[in-house]
Design a protein around this motif. Structure first.
Motif, mmCIF file in Angstrom:
data_model
loop_
_atom_site.group_PDB
_atom_site.id
_atom_site.type_symbol
_atom_site.label_atom_id
_atom_site.label_comp_id
_atom_site.label_asym_id
_atom_site.label_seq_id
_atom_site.Cartn_x
_atom_site.Cartn_y
_atom_site.Cartn_z
ATOM 1 N N ILE A 61 -5.043 -5.508 6.974
ATOM 2 C CA ILE A 61 -6.011 -5.187 8.022
ATOM 3 C C ILE A 61 -5.741 -3.797 8.587
ATOM 4 O O ILE A 61 -6.652 -2.984 8.778
ATOM 5 N N ALA A 106 -6.524 -13.844 0.175
ATOM 6 C CA ALA A 106 -6.124 -14.130 1.561
ATOM 7 C C ALA A 106 -6.154 -12.856 2.397
ATOM 8 O O ALA A 106 -6.544 -12.877 3.571
ATOM 9 N N VAL A 107 -5.760 -11.726 1.804
ATOM 10 C CA VAL A 107 -5.819 -10.453 2.521
ATOM 11 C C VAL A 107 -7.281 -10.055 2.744
ATOM 12 O O VAL A 107 -7.663 -9.646 3.842
ATOM 13 N N ILE A 160 -15.983 -5.085 0.888
ATOM 14 C CA ILE A 160 -15.014 -4.313 1.666
ATOM 15 C C ILE A 160 -14.908 -2.944 1.008
ATOM 16 O O ILE A 160 -14.683 -2.843 -0.195
ATOM 17 N N VAL A 190 -1.069 -9.859 5.367
ATOM 18 C CA VAL A 190 -2.448 -9.833 5.855
ATOM 19 C C VAL A 190 -2.579 -8.793 6.969
ATOM 20 O O VAL A 190 -3.527 -7.997 6.990
ATOM 21 N N GLY A 234 -8.655 -12.090 5.460
ATOM 22 C CA GLY A 234 -8.132 -11.624 6.745
ATOM 23 C C GLY A 234 -8.887 -10.395 7.249
ATOM 24 O O GLY A 234 -9.268 -10.320 8.416
ATOM 25 N N ILE A 235 -9.134 -9.452 6.355
ATOM 26 C CA ILE A 235 -9.860 -8.237 6.729
ATOM 27 C C ILE A 235 -11.293 -8.589 7.140
ATOM 28 O O ILE A 235 -11.812 -8.091 8.152
ATOM 29 N N ARG A 291 -0.324 -4.073 -3.343
ATOM 30 C CA ARG A 291 -1.669 -4.312 -3.871
ATOM 31 C C ARG A 291 -2.728 -3.751 -2.918
ATOM 32 O O ARG A 291 -3.663 -3.062 -3.345
ATOM 33 N N GLU A 333 -10.358 -14.986 -6.692
ATOM 34 C CA GLU A 333 -10.129 -13.584 -7.051
ATOM 35 C C GLU A 333 -10.693 -13.251 -8.429
ATOM 36 O O GLU A 333 -11.242 -12.185 -8.635
ATOM 37 N N LEU A 351 -9.082 1.151 -8.543
ATOM 38 C CA LEU A 351 -8.112 0.099 -8.872
ATOM 39 C C LEU A 351 -8.377 -1.218 -8.155
ATOM 40 O O LEU A 351 -8.595 -1.254 -6.956
ATOM 41 N N ASP A 352 -8.379 -2.275 -8.926
ATOM 42 C CA ASP A 352 -8.055 -3.586 -8.391
ATOM 43 C C ASP A 352 -9.016 -4.148 -7.371
ATOM 44 O O ASP A 352 -9.947 -3.515 -6.906
ATOM 45 N N SER A 353 -8.712 -5.363 -7.076
ATOM 46 C CA SER A 353 -9.302 -6.015 -5.941
ATOM 47 C C SER A 353 -8.153 -6.346 -5.005
ATOM 48 O O SER A 353 -6.999 -6.076 -5.291
ATOM 49 N N LEU A 354 -8.482 -6.945 -3.888
ATOM 50 C CA LEU A 354 -7.464 -7.398 -2.948
ATOM 51 C C LEU A 354 -7.104 -8.849 -3.231
ATOM 52 O O LEU A 354 -7.887 -9.597 -3.813
ATOM 53 N N ASN A 355 -5.940 -9.245 -2.786
ATOM 54 C CA ASN A 355 -5.610 -10.668 -2.735
ATOM 55 C C ASN A 355 -6.646 -11.369 -1.855
ATOM 56 O O ASN A 355 -7.077 -10.835 -0.839
ATOM 57 N N MET A 366 -13.475 0.077 -0.448
ATOM 58 C CA MET A 366 -12.130 0.428 -0.936
ATOM 59 C C MET A 366 -12.207 1.421 -2.080
ATOM 60 O O MET A 366 -13.287 1.852 -2.469
ATOM 61 N N GLU A 367 -11.044 1.796 -2.595
ATOM 62 C CA GLU A 367 -10.979 2.730 -3.721
ATOM 63 C C GLU A 367 -11.714 2.142 -4.924
ATOM 64 O O GLU A 367 -11.479 0.996 -5.285
ATOM 65 N N ALA A 404 -5.412 -0.631 -3.362
ATOM 66 C CA ALA A 404 -6.855 -0.852 -3.206
ATOM 67 C C ALA A 404 -7.482 0.129 -2.219
ATOM 68 O O ALA A 404 -8.643 0.496 -2.358
ATOM 69 N N PHE A 405 -6.709 0.562 -1.224
ATOM 70 C CA PHE A 405 -7.268 1.434 -0.193
ATOM 71 C C PHE A 405 -6.795 2.882 -0.316
ATOM 72 O O PHE A 405 -7.000 3.681 0.592
#
Lengths: 278, 278
Positions: free
Chosen positions: B263, A258-259, A246, B259, A262-263, B144, A229, A252-256, A248-249, B148-149
């Motif tokens: 998704i 593992a999430v 991916i 997760v 998964g996506i 989180r 991350e 803010l932020d990145s994703l975890n 996204m907005e 992000a989304f």
């Protein structure tokens, strides 16, 4: 099932002794070619999938009946040790609430070439490649998602953690006992093997030039590369891969990780499932 | 910045004292209308987003310089307590490796009606509704992903855990300080409010009659309902919602709920992002 005498116990149960302390001290692997699986769901996966040989079970007495079918499915040569809860807690060094442990054999590890080779004719397939993922929760969760979406296997670089570490197996809900994996000696060696076997490396990165939705279904053999991350994938990996982000907005932020994995697996396998239904 | 005298310390730092023990004892909420945020990234989000008032900062001495811009952005009335690492560890009851804590005010909680009302004209939007999610890691991770989304907000039933619990905030990487949330007195009350405000409830369930990919983009206001991994959403919720599943391998497992939520949010917001770009 054996009835344990005190004299036998220490020798037979040695692999289970102080499981948690060993985790803490060594930070990885249970060593000696074995691993520990815990909890009913995970031990069921271990026995029923049969990917790894079972060396023994260690059960708290009242866990025997619910696991009767699993015990009956084991080869007769596999010992099942049954002890009171207090004894079990004493052996493993902490309270095992689930009262169910198994010792598995790692066997001979797969090589990256074995995982990358021998593809079924024309069938689209996905591998996941992990670079620098040292967190057992994240790696466990990624194996769980990989199992859920039918990923063919997971490649690990030398700095990623052990999927057969006790906590990684637990978080994977057995996915680490189902999805084949192979370790490369470096991220570079991983990329070399991917290219040599004709798979397309796809790097997930916030700096990706294209979004996942635009990836298309053209290539039937892809390896989804995931980094940490914080630092993400190193440049020498990014330059050798197709870079995808991916959508996204931006604020803010990145994703975890593992999430995000998964996506990405979900997106990348949608085309595969559509293909399989045709 | 105040220089602390021993006599003042106990009174001023009371909210920080024994943070961890309180976590363990109470299992939820820091109580008294406050919450604890920890670590540089999270405390930056807290201060810069300004959604919650900051009551004070507690910093290990060498953390002051890296946070200078954050400190300067605080109202002058907000005290910043600077202590040596050893004092900080003593105060909070465990080693705070990051050496950065903030005390925030919860303020007046939003009501579900406030979160569901006042939608911008014609703009597609997504809410997430959590039923029975008691695990702070999962709830933190969901916040989180929601951040992000660009999810508009999160509805919680009475059995879901507190997003402002210290660990949930940390795992959310500040998402819990950004994405608005409101708690209903029950899952039934949550559904009532969703229906009353004309949003479409979408229940994610392995037993869903349709897959996510087939959901379509017709409805512009949706609430994505998530239940626990084991039991899933209760029947009385499922019967009032459109039931959707994530298309996966039939043979093994479910996904981790964080997760799965990631998704589902990703899928449900794809149409929103396409709409926004038009």
């Amino acid at each position: 099932m054996d009835s344990l005498e005190a004299a036998q116990a220490e020798a037979l149960l040695r692999p289970y002794i102080g499981v948690r302390e060993r985790d803490l001290l060594r930070g990885d692997a249970t060593g000696d070619g074995v691993f520990i699986a815990e909890g009913e769901v995970v031990v069921r996966v271990l026995v029923q999938r049969g990917r790894f040989a079972v060396r023994s079970l260690l059960l708290e007495a009242r866990r025997v009946e619910p696991l009767r079918d699993v015990i009956d499915a084991l080869p007769e040569s596999v010992p099942v040790y049954v002890v009171p809860q207090s004894v079990m807690d004493g052996i493993v060094g902490f309270a095992i609430h689930r009262g169910i442990l198994a010792l598995g054999s790692r066997g001979v590890p797969l090589t990256p070439s074995e995982l990358l080779g021998g593809q079924a004719e024309g069938k689209p397939e996905l591998l996941v490649g992990l670079v620098g993922l040292a967190n057992h929760d994240n790696v466990g969760s990624i194996f769980r998602s990989a199992a859920a979406f039918g990923v063919r296997g997971v490649l690990l670089d030398d700095t990623s953690c052990d999927p057969l570490y006790r906590k990684a197996i637990r978080v994977s809900v057995g996915g680490a006992l189902v999805v084949p994996f192979a370790r490369s000696e470096s991220a570079t060696a991983m990329l070399d093997a991917i290219e040599a076997h004709g798979w397309e490396p796809i790097a997930l990165t916030p700096r990706g030039e294209e979004t996942f939705g635009n990836l298309g279904k053209a290539c039937s053999r892809r390896v989804l590369l995931m980094g940490t991350e914080g630092e993400g994938l190193p440049d020498h990996v990014l330059t050798r891969a197709r870079r995808v982000r991916i959508d996204m907005e931006p604020t803010l932020d990145s994703l975890n990780v593992a999430v995000a994995t998964g996506i990405a697996i979900y997106e990348a396998t949608q085309g595969m499932r559509a293909h399989a239904r045709r």
